[in-house]
Write a protein that holds these residues in place. Structure first.
Motif, PDB file in Angstrom:
ATOM      1  N   PRO A   2     111.980  56.906  30.842  1.00 27.08           N
ATOM      2  CA  PRO A   2     111.265  56.331  31.984  1.00 27.08           C
ATOM      3  C   PRO A   2     110.411  57.408  32.673  1.00 27.08           C
ATOM      4  O   PRO A   2     110.713  58.598  32.582  1.00 27.08           O
ATOM      5  CB  PRO A   2     112.385  55.853  32.913  1.00 27.08           C
ATOM      6  N   PRO A   3     109.336  56.989  33.334  1.00 28.07           N
ATOM      7  CA  PRO A   3     108.515  57.981  34.031  1.00 28.07           C
ATOM      8  C   PRO A   3     109.317  58.638  35.154  1.00 28.07           C
ATOM      9  O   PRO A   3     110.266  58.046  35.670  1.00 28.07           O
ATOM     10  CB  PRO A   3     107.348  57.167  34.595  1.00 28.07           C
ATOM     11  N   PRO A   4     108.953  59.871  35.520  1.00 26.81           N
ATOM     12  CA  PRO A   4     109.687  60.532  36.607  1.00 26.81           C
ATOM     13  C   PRO A   4     109.527  59.778  37.916  1.00 26.81           C
ATOM     14  O   PRO A   4     108.526  59.097  38.137  1.00 26.81           O
ATOM     15  CB  PRO A   4     109.056  61.920  36.687  1.00 26.81           C
ATOM     16  N   GLU A   5     110.539  59.896  38.745  1.00 29.47           N
ATOM     17  CA  GLU A   5     110.512  59.254  40.056  1.00 29.47           C
ATOM     18  C   GLU A   5     109.853  60.191  41.076  1.00 29.47           C
ATOM     19  O   GLU A   5     110.157  61.383  41.099  1.00 29.47           O
ATOM     20  CB  GLU A   5     111.939  58.959  40.532  1.00 29.47           C
ATOM     21  N   PRO A   6     108.973  59.670  41.924  1.00 29.24           N
ATOM     22  CA  PRO A   6     108.445  60.506  43.007  1.00 29.24           C
ATOM     23  C   PRO A   6     109.575  60.982  43.910  1.00 29.24           C
ATOM     24  O   PRO A   6     110.579  60.297  44.074  1.00 29.24           O
ATOM     25  CB  PRO A   6     107.503  59.562  43.769  1.00 29.24           C
ATOM     26  N   VAL A   7     109.412  62.170  44.457  1.00 26.48           N
ATOM     27  CA  VAL A   7     110.426  62.730  45.347  1.00 26.48           C
ATOM     28  C   VAL A   7     109.903  62.717  46.774  1.00 26.48           C
ATOM     29  O   VAL A   7     108.691  62.733  46.998  1.00 26.48           O
ATOM     30  CB  VAL A   7     110.814  64.174  44.934  1.00 26.48           C
ATOM     31  N   GLU A  52      99.819  65.883  42.048  1.00 25.48           N
ATOM     32  CA  GLU A  52     100.727  65.236  41.100  1.00 25.48           C
ATOM     33  C   GLU A  52     102.027  66.027  40.987  1.00 25.48           C
ATOM     34  O   GLU A  52     103.117  65.453  41.005  1.00 25.48           O
ATOM     35  CB  GLU A  52     100.044  65.134  39.726  1.00 25.48           C
ATOM     36  N   THR A  55     104.107  65.460  44.048  1.00 29.78           N
ATOM     37  CA  THR A  55     104.695  64.117  44.049  1.00 29.78           C
ATOM     38  C   THR A  55     106.014  64.081  43.300  1.00 29.78           C
ATOM     39  O   THR A  55     106.959  63.407  43.709  1.00 29.78           O
ATOM     40  CB  THR A  55     103.705  63.112  43.425  1.00 29.78           C
ATOM     41  N   TYR A  56     106.076  64.832  42.191  1.00 35.81           N
ATOM     42  CA  TYR A  56     107.270  64.774  41.342  1.00 35.81           C
ATOM     43  C   TYR A  56     108.166  66.001  41.501  1.00 35.81           C
ATOM     44  O   TYR A  56     109.019  66.264  40.651  1.00 35.81           O
ATOM     45  CB  TYR A  56     106.858  64.563  39.885  1.00 35.81           C
TER      46      TYR A  56
END
Length: 115
Positions: A2-7, A52, A55-56
């Protein structure tokens, strides 16, 4: 995978993203020659890559703080401090962050000439 989740973003990270974005936006309003337009495009790409990574959660707190200091120096027209902070980032964090540091260097240099 799955794509990484924003933190969640720290206030400093938000200020860095907003600060660099506003420097780009300001420079875009100015008359620029061909090479300056290319430099600004590189700078804008660097800011996008930095945002970006922020964000991660891909930017260490000390790097975020240094970027925050760099933005503040540019807005205060304290280009000596901005250049020294930028150089320290390159010297200490180039391998992990070269994808955006080069663009930030272009922005810092353009801001010094144009702002």
């Amino acid at each position: 995978a799955p794509p990484p989740e924003p933190v969640p973003q720290s206030p400093e990270a938000v200020a860095v993203a907003d600060g660099f974005s506003s420097i780009v936006a300001h420079l875009e309003t100015l008359p620029l020659n061909g090479s300056e337009k290319r430099q600004l495009a590189e700078g804008a790409k660097g800011v996008d890559k930095l945002k970006e990574k922020l964000t991660y959660g891909g930017v260490e707190a000390d790097v975020v703080n240094a970027c925050h200091q760099l933005c503040g120096a540019v807005f205060a027209r304290d280009y000596a401090t901005a250049a020294s902070v930028q150089l320290a980032l390159v010297n200490s964090h180039w391998s992990a962050h070269k994808d955006w540091l080069k663009g930030v260097k272009f922005l810092t240099q353009m801001a010094q000439k144009k702002m």
